[in-house]
Design a protein around this motif. Structure first.
Motif: not given
Length: 164
Positions: A19-42
């Motif tokens: 989100p928000a213009g950041m770069s890089g792939g999704a982190g390991p938390l994305m294996r459990l949470v499919k939405n990176q914005g939600l992962a950020f909030l968690l």
């Protein structure tokens, strides 16, 4: 090699993009949470709770002797590196610029910390509120402000035009 650089939304891939213009792939938390914005909030929620817990531990342990200001400082120091690592590696997985990212993260965190200290001083010393409930309310305010600092400053990467 999906996590080595910015994702191009025009490429037609269905990969989650930071989100928000950041770069890089999704982190390991994305294996459990499919939405990176939600992962950020968690992660943010966990770190907020952890920081508040550190404050409570220090306040109960030495607050009567050393004061609530000490409890805030000790809690902050215990929590800042954990928070940085979790955002950087579990959620955004940005590459390079480790010290720059850490410096920017600390700038945002310290801004929230300074606001926390000022508001706690007002709440406890001026208005007479008890330290623990005051800290919980102030944490909600500073966490919201910190989100925008992390998003737009700490982990942001400038988009390069015309080059890969």
């Amino acid at each position: 090699m999906t996590d080595r650089g910015p994702h191009d939304p025009s490429s037609g891939t269905s990969e989650a993009t930071p989100p928000a213009g950041m770069s890089g792939g999704a982190g390991p938390l994305m294996r459990l949470v499919k939405n990176q914005g939600l992962a950020f909030l968690l992660v943010g929620g966990f770190n907020t709770a952890l920081g508040t817990a550190w404050f409570i531990v220090w306040q109960l342990a030495v607050g009567d002797q050393l004061g609530y200001h000490f409890a805030i400082v000790a809690g902050y120091l215990c929590n800042v590196l954990c928070a940085f690592a979790m955002y950087r590696y579990l959620v955004f997985r940005v590459r390079g610029h480790l010290l720059r990212d850490l410096w920017r993260f600390v700038v945002v965190n310290f801004g929230a910390f300074a606001i926390n200290m000022a508001l706690m001083t007002l709440a406890v010393s001026v208005f007479g509120f008890p330290p623990i409930p005051a800290q919980i309310v102030i944490t909600a305010v500073t966490a919201t402000a910190s989100f925008f600092g992390y998003r737009d400053f700490s982990f942001s990467r400038k988009k390069r035009s015309g080059s890969a």
